[in-house]
Design an enzyme around this catalytic site. Structure first.
Site, short mmCIF file in Angstrom:
data_model
loop_
_atom_site.label_atom_id
_atom_site.label_comp_id
_atom_site.label_asym_id
_atom_site.label_seq_id
_atom_site.Cartn_x
_atom_site.Cartn_y
_atom_site.Cartn_z
CE LYS A 242 -0.18 3.54 4.17
NZ LYS A 242 -1.36 4.60 3.46
O1 G3P Z 1 -4.12 5.00 1.91
C1 G3P Z 1 -3.97 3.84 1.04
C2 G3P Z 1 -5.41 3.60 0.38
O2 G3P Z 1 -6.39 3.36 1.50
C3 G3P Z 1 -5.83 4.03 -0.62
O3 G3P Z 1 -7.26 3.88 -1.04
O4 G3P Z 1 -9.00 4.49 -2.44
O5 G3P Z 1 -6.75 5.30 -3.30
O6 G3P Z 1 -7.39 3.07 -3.40
P1 G3P Z 1 -7.74 4.20 -2.66
#
Ligand code: G3P
Length: 217
Positions: free
Chosen positions: A83
């Protein structure tokens, strides 16, 4: 559409994997920090649990450091994809990592222009964060629509991972729009098969069944 779990928690990953429909895992520094384990050891454990791709995120910000860190992370397991942030430095690093045959997942994508450029650099995946866009009153799913349109128009092979999913409707919308992958937190995965009418239906069938006497059964 493939289903990934967005988690670095082994128990959650095991439970999701036991459903038999899990295709991969995405992690990020926040998720790994929550586990209070050495990230490298945690990533190795995760890779032993699942057959599919596992995304591990770099912390480095400039292109040469991103490449160095990516090379280290990719040694952990064949499953590892890197990533990389959707920045100018991330773009340069992606070009190089692609030429080295390393799979990349360009994260923190919030615009179609970012998605187009990272694809040109050879990104294997792009991760637009729909929930975080919704949080600031932008329609996250509009971004998925735009990226799908652009990628289809130019026959771009970069796979779209809908990330930052907050509820089952995000998952369904991702599929309706033709995303390649949805990466879903465990709490949302649990909700995907829930329906009150299914539960009521089972209860009623069993109650009716019990009205038969033993001979009739
Ligand atoms: O892993 C990346 C993403 O899915 C993070 O999600 O809920 O922290 O915005 P969130």
């Amino acid at each position: 559409m493939k289903l990934f779990i967005d988690s670095a928690n082994i128990e959650e990953i095991k439970k999701a994997n036991s459903l038999g429909v899990l295709d991969g895992v995405t992690t990020n520094p926040t998720l790994l920090a929550k586990e209070k384990q050495k990230p490298v050891e945690q990533l190795k454990k995760i890779c032993r649990e699942v057959n599919g791709p596992v995304s591990a995120e770099v912390i480095a910000l400039n292109a040469s450091d991103i490449v160095k860190e990516a090379l280290q992370l990719s040694k952990l397991s064949e499953n590892i994809g890197i990533k990389v942030p959707s920045t100018v430095e991330g773009l340069k690093a992606t070009k190089e990592l692609t030429s080295l045959g390393i799979k990349t997942n360009l994260t923190l994508c919030f615009s179609a222009s970012q998605a187009l450029l990272v694809a040109k650099a050879g990104a294997s995946y792009v991760s637009p964060f729909v929930g975080r866009l919704d949080d600031i009153s932008f329609e996250g799913m509009d971004l998925i629509k735009d990226i799908r349109l652009i990628y289809t128009q130019y026959d771009i092979k970069t796979q779209i991972i809908v990330a930052s999913i907050r509820h089952p409707l995000h998952f369904v919308d991702a599929a309706k729009l033709g995303a390649d992958v949805a990466t879903v937190p465990y709490a949302v995965i649990e909700k995907l098969m829930q329906h009150p009418l299914t539960d009521i239906g089972i209860k009623r069938f069993l109650e009716d069944w019990r009205t038969l006497d033993t001979k009739q059964k």
